[in-house]
Design an enzyme around this catalytic site. Structure first.
Site: not given
Ligand code: AP5
Length: 216
Positions: A171, A16, A160, A128, A91
């Protein structure tokens, strides 16, 4: 002015953040990444930041009230007047309702689902590496030019807190518990684009641009 609101939806590690960067550049829309905003608060070491760690480091959702305030405040900034890209929100169904309450007449809402299996998620998040400036890398799929250093700002990359195998499982559970009703609602009421996220980053980008009829 009618706004374009793009929602990236998918499991942790589905890409994402990676794909929202491409779209942000192409559409000239800012990204509102809730996870990133929350981590910035954590890094400031404030009392709130410490409280957030109690949720985020266990793979749990942060309370809705806080998320609502973050999005409401950020989406009112001048650079979001034509719209914005949401990475990590909504979410669950409550957050979906909250988002719908923020929509104005004439807004266009597009959901982009990135589909990736659980095993691939573990593989991706294990490799990552991230930088405080927001840039994200993968040791194999998207390595930095200089090992361990950010291409953008040169700072040291790190793992992270929530990219540990047991937290990744939590997660994933949080995601799977909530995903189906959100996707069903998105398909019925908005435009829903589903992408195969298990292809190289560039192939996912191309499929996304094609689905949105954007020039390559
Ligand atoms: P990346 O692009 O970083 O993936 P992502 O989907 O953004 O992953 P996140 O881990 O950031 O998602 P998340 O939703 O768990 O975390 P968030 O920070 O939002 O890619 C991942 C890896 O794969 C990278 O190394 C990249 O280079 C590689 N990659 C990408 N595409 C690829 C491909 N096609 N092929 C190969 N490799 C690839 O949230 C974290 C925490 O915050 C949550 O757990 C929660 O506690 C809190 N939080 C966030 N938003 C909310 C909300 N709305 N409500 C409540 N709590 C929230």
């Amino acid at each position: 002015m009618n706004r374009k609101i793009i929602v990236f939806f998918g499991p942790p590690g589905s890409g994402k953040g990676t794909q929202s960067e491409y779209l942000s550049q192409a559409l000239k829309l800012p990204i509102i990444a809730t996870g990133e905003l929350l981590r910035q608060e954590q890094n400031r070491g404030t009392a709130l930041g410490k409280e957030l760690g109690g949720f985020m480091d266990k793979g749990k959702l942060v309370p809705d009230k806080l998320i609502h305030e973050l999005i409401a405040k950020r989406s009112k900034k001048p650079d979001a007047k034509n719209g914005f890209i949401l990475d990590g929100h909504p979410r669950d169904e409550n957050q979906l309702k909250d988002l719908i309450s923020m929509i104005k007449e004439g807004d266009e809402l597009i959901f982009i689902e990135i589909k990736v299996g659980d095993r691939e998620v573990q593989n991706r998040l294990g490799g990552r590496r991230v930088c405080d400036c927001g840039a994200t890398y993968h040791l194999i799929y998207n390595p930095p030019k200089v090992a361990g250093r950010c291409d953008v700002c040169g700072k040291k990359l790190y793992i992270r807190h929530d990219d540990k195998p047991d937290v990744i499982n939590d997660r994933l559970k949080t995601y799977h518990d909530a995903a189906n009703p959100i996707l069903k609602y998105a398909a019925e009421h908005f435009k829903l684009i589903s992408l195969n996220g298990q292809q190289p980053i560039e192939a996912v980008r191309r499929a996304m641009f094609e689905a949105l009829k954007l020039p390559d």
